[in-house]
Design an enzyme around this catalytic site. Structure first.
Site, PDB file in Angstrom:
ATOM      1  N   HIS A   1      75.863  22.808   3.229  1.00  0.00           N
ATOM      2  CA  HIS A   1      75.822  22.450   1.809  1.00  0.00           C
ATOM      3  C   HIS A   1      75.134  23.526   0.971  1.00  0.00           C
ATOM      4  O   HIS A   1      75.582  23.841  -0.131  1.00  0.00           O
ATOM      5  CB  HIS A   1      75.130  21.102   1.633  1.00  0.00           C
ATOM      6  CG  HIS A   1      76.000  19.942   1.993  1.00  0.00           C
ATOM      7  ND1 HIS A   1      76.618  19.144   1.062  1.00  0.00           N
ATOM      8  CD2 HIS A   1      76.369  19.455   3.193  1.00  0.00           C
ATOM      9  CE1 HIS A   1      77.337  18.218   1.675  1.00  0.00           C
ATOM     10  NE2 HIS A   1      77.196  18.380   2.965  1.00  0.00           N
ATOM     11  N   ILE A   2      74.036  24.084   1.472  1.00  0.00           N
ATOM     12  CA  ILE A   2      73.352  25.125   0.709  1.00  0.00           C
ATOM     13  C   ILE A   2      74.153  26.422   0.752  1.00  0.00           C
ATOM     14  O   ILE A   2      74.405  27.055  -0.273  1.00  0.00           O
ATOM     15  CB  ILE A   2      71.931  25.346   1.252  1.00  0.00           C
ATOM     16  CG1 ILE A   2      71.073  24.101   1.038  1.00  0.00           C
ATOM     17  CG2 ILE A   2      71.289  26.550   0.559  1.00  0.00           C
ATOM     18  CD1 ILE A   2      69.712  24.168   1.686  1.00  0.00           C
TER      19      ILE A   2
ATOM     20  N   ALA B   1      65.304  31.035   3.394  1.00  0.00           N
ATOM     21  CA  ALA B   1      64.844  29.805   2.742  1.00  0.00           C
ATOM     22  C   ALA B   1      65.227  28.603   3.599  1.00  0.00           C
ATOM     23  O   ALA B   1      65.469  27.519   3.084  1.00  0.00           O
ATOM     24  CB  ALA B   1      65.445  29.689   1.342  1.00  0.00           C
ATOM     25  N   SER B   2      65.298  28.819   4.912  1.00  0.00           N
ATOM     26  CA  SER B   2      65.703  27.726   5.805  1.00  0.00           C
ATOM     27  C   SER B   2      64.505  27.200   6.577  1.00  0.00           C
ATOM     28  O   SER B   2      63.850  26.251   6.155  1.00  0.00           O
ATOM     29  CB  SER B   2      66.811  28.187   6.751  1.00  0.00           C
ATOM     30  OG  SER B   2      66.398  29.300   7.529  1.00  0.00           O
TER      31      SER B   2
ATOM     32  N   ASP C   1      79.134  30.995  10.926  1.00  0.00           N
ATOM     33  CA  ASP C   1      78.705  29.662  11.331  1.00  0.00           C
ATOM     34  C   ASP C   1      79.238  29.412  12.743  1.00  0.00           C
ATOM     35  O   ASP C   1      80.253  29.994  13.153  1.00  0.00           O
ATOM     36  CB  ASP C   1      79.241  28.590  10.363  1.00  0.00           C
ATOM     37  CG  ASP C   1      78.405  27.325  10.385  1.00  0.00           C
ATOM     38  OD1 ASP C   1      77.739  27.037   9.386  1.00  0.00           O
ATOM     39  OD2 ASP C   1      78.408  26.636  11.426  1.00  0.00           O
TER      40      ASP C   1
ATOM     41  N   GLU D   1      52.484  27.025   8.171  1.00  0.00           N
ATOM     42  CA  GLU D   1      52.251  26.881   6.742  1.00  0.00           C
ATOM     43  C   GLU D   1      50.989  26.065   6.497  1.00  0.00           C
ATOM     44  O   GLU D   1      50.664  25.165   7.280  1.00  0.00           O
ATOM     45  CB  GLU D   1      53.461  26.217   6.078  1.00  0.00           C
ATOM     46  CG  GLU D   1      54.742  27.043   6.223  1.00  0.00           C
ATOM     47  CD  GLU D   1      55.945  26.407   5.536  1.00  0.00           C
ATOM     48  OE1 GLU D   1      55.790  25.297   4.986  1.00  0.00           O
ATOM     49  OE2 GLU D   1      57.035  27.014   5.550  1.00  0.00           O
TER      50      GLU D   1
ATOM     51  N   GLY E   1      61.724  26.039  -2.161  1.00  0.00           N
ATOM     52  CA  GLY E   1      63.170  26.051  -2.338  1.00  0.00           C
ATOM     53  C   GLY E   1      63.713  24.801  -2.992  1.00  0.00           C
ATOM     54  O   GLY E   1      64.562  24.859  -3.883  1.00  0.00           O
ATOM     55  N   GLY E   2      63.230  23.646  -2.572  1.00  0.00           N
ATOM     56  CA  GLY E   2      63.693  22.390  -3.145  1.00  0.00           C
ATOM     57  C   GLY E   2      62.741  21.799  -4.162  1.00  0.00           C
ATOM     58  O   GLY E   2      62.881  20.633  -4.550  1.00  0.00           O
TER      59      GLY E   2
ATOM     60  N   ASP F   1      60.630  32.129   1.918  1.00  0.00           N
ATOM     61  CA  ASP F   1      60.099  30.896   1.329  1.00  0.00           C
ATOM     62  C   ASP F   1      59.505  29.985   2.408  1.00  0.00           C
ATOM     63  O   ASP F   1      58.862  28.994   2.084  1.00  0.00           O
ATOM     64  CB  ASP F   1      61.216  30.160   0.566  1.00  0.00           C
ATOM     65  CG  ASP F   1      60.703  28.965  -0.221  1.00  0.00           C
ATOM     66  OD1 ASP F   1      59.697  29.129  -0.959  1.00  0.00           O
ATOM     67  OD2 ASP F   1      61.282  27.872  -0.102  1.00  0.00           O
TER      68      ASP F   1
ATOM     69  N   HIS G   1      57.243  27.814   0.091  1.00  0.00           N
ATOM     70  CA  HIS G   1      58.157  26.732   0.493  1.00  0.00           C
ATOM     71  C   HIS G   1      58.555  25.869  -0.712  1.00  0.00           C
ATOM     72  O   HIS G   1      58.427  24.635  -0.707  1.00  0.00           O
ATOM     73  CB  HIS G   1      57.507  25.857   1.568  1.00  0.00           C
ATOM     74  CG  HIS G   1      58.518  25.135   2.412  1.00  0.00           C
ATOM     75  ND1 HIS G   1      58.300  24.780   3.728  1.00  0.00           N
ATOM     76  CD2 HIS G   1      59.772  24.680   2.137  1.00  0.00           C
ATOM     77  CE1 HIS G   1      59.346  24.146   4.221  1.00  0.00           C
ATOM     78  NE2 HIS G   1      60.259  24.080   3.258  1.00  0.00           N
TER      79      HIS G   1
END
Length: 469
Positions: free
Chosen positions: A208-209, A285-286, A228, A316, A349-350, A311, A347
């Site tokens: 999706h991203i 960013a995963s 993929d 963390e 991204g969302g 990210d 972190h």
């Protein structure tokens, strides 16, 4: 401009805002977004029956890590007791809090290990208000009949937009120029600063991203390749390549959008960086384990990689604060931050208002449907089972929710118990070692319900039972 003039200008702006009625709120989106078209509160129908013998006021929900207020509103509208914390809780405090709650909502920092979950005597469901669920011991949760839900797609656009911003920022060295000017250094240069138009973006993971990013990138004139492990239809003029090496060989920018699995750990390491173009850029960013960061540091130092934007990280900080991102957390930190054209974000991204609001609605609604109806559609660890909801006017009907080990003969045993009653609807499905059966039984009274529960509770394969009536 003098301080007096600046103050006068600010006062003029303030008077204009007061006269025009402008809200002047920076937290309000300046333009209408897709979230404006959604109802602010999404909940199950008020006619749907809820869990008994509990009343809704007895249902206790624990929300951690500043879960969005849309979720709080949905739970409170159901009449649940909601306890809310802005941060993650220390392990001992969490063990104490989780003892009597029926549902818990977390984000990425809270670790629900077996050690913690074994104290959750009443826990029915876990909501991960984020994409991943690796912070939950899914094996333990499944074995004890605890359903887990997440929001795998709601922040896709936010992450894709961040990556687009990072592609342009790396190509133009915006991070370095900003830091320099903040410290008083004027450094107007064009050397090794590029337009992104005509360059090639390689996307690892076309979910999706990755697919949303593909569309945005093409609109800016980038050529898109993607790799993929499964064959996925391309959007626009993007092309799927058969090997990761081919993607690395041909891409100016490489961005990762894959889950954290044993197969993706250090997916990009020294051999992969060596296979990339000289002067290519790397974005992640995963998940923090996808890139071998010491190898990335080495590739940047020798000029093989011209810049990177991260990210996510292997380790963390557990909370916000000054000085918490350091060498004790990740041994390479000080060396990495000293390199040029490195963009590091915490972190986020969302982390947009739109994404967090959408996640709050999606996960809270899933939890409410599971609590009130037994609907497990969207669960990451349960079979997806649902029946149309019970209405209040169905006074003599009970819904049986029977979670059991997936072994031969269980359905025969259960149906023998239910055979003396009228089974209006029934649905069962399995997922690995666990199976989930839902059945609506009509024309029953309280003694029938007690008898059904007692007999099902005595079956050998039972994991957990709930009755809705």
């Amino acid at each position: 401009m003098s301080g007096v003039n600046i103050n006068n200008l600010q006062n003029t702006f303030q008077r204009a805002m007061n006269l025009s009625g402008s809200p002047g709120a920076v937290s309000t989106s300046p333009t209408q977004s897709f979230m404006d078209a959604l109802p602010r509160r999404m909940s199950t129908s008020k006619h749907i029956k809820t869990l008994k013998p509990f009343s809704t006021g007895d249902m206790k929900i624990l929300l951690l890590e500043n879960v969005n207020e849309t979720a709080i509103s949905i739970f409170k509208e159901q009449g649940y007791q909601v306890e809310f914390y802005k941060a993650a809780l220390p392990e001992e405090e969490l063990i104490e809090k989780i003892k009597d709650v029926h549902a818990i909502g977390i984000r990425s920092k809270t670790k629900l290990s077996a050690k913690i979950l074994e104290h959750a005597n009443n826990l029915v469901v876990i909501g991960c208000f984020c994409i991943g669920t690796n912070q939950v011991d899914l094996t333990y949760a499944t074995q004890h009949g605890i359903a887990v839900f997440n929001s795998p797609f709601s922040n896709s656009r936010s992450v894709a937009e961040l990556v687009i911003a990072e592609i342009i920022s790396l190509a133009r060295q915006l991070g370095d120029r900003s830091i320099e000017l903040h410290t008083g250094t004027w450094n107007k240069v064009s050397h090794k600063c590029w337009e992104v138009r005509g360059k090639t973006l390689g996307i690892i993971g076309y979910g999706h991203i990755g697919s949303q990013l593909s569309v945005l990138a093409e609109a800016m004139g980038l050529h898109v390749l993607y790799y993929d492990t499964v064959t996925i239809m391309a959007l626009g003029t993007a092309k799927q390549v058969p090997t990761l090496d081919e993607l690395l060989n041909k891409s100016d920018f490489v961005t990762c959008h894959v889950p954290a699995t044993p197969e993706t750990k250090n997916m990009l390491s020294a051999p992969q960086f060596a296979a990339m173009k000289d002067g290519a850029y790397v974005i992640n960013a995963s998940r923090g384990t996808v890139i071998d960061i010491p190898a990335l540091v080495a590739a940047c130092k020798c000029g093989k990689i011209a810049g990177a934007a991260l990210d996510v990280y292997p380790n963390e900080p557990g909370k916000n604060g000054e000085g918490v991102f350091n060498n004790e957390l990740n041994s390479w930190t000080s060396e990495f931050v000293s390199l040029p054209n490195i963009i590091l974000t915490p972190h986020i991204g969302g982390s947009t208002e739109e994404a967090q609001s959408s996640i709050g609605v999606e996960v809270a609604t899933s939890l409410t449907k599971y609590i009130n109806e037994g609907n497990s559609v969207g669960s990451v660890n349960f079979p997806e089972v649902s029946l149309r909801s019970l209405d209040y006017d169905q006074e003599n009907t009970v819904r049986v929710l029977y979670i059991h080990h997936n072994v031969p003969g269980v359905l025969k045993t259960v149906n023998n118990i239910l055979s003396n009653h009228n089974i209006e609807k029934q649905f069962s499905d399995s997922n690995g070692d666990i199976a989930y059966l839902m059945a609506d039984i009509s024309s029953v009274d309280q003694s029938d319900i007690k008898d059904i529960y007692t007999q099902l509770n005595q079956t050998e394969s039972k994991i957990s039972i709930r009755l809705l009536y």
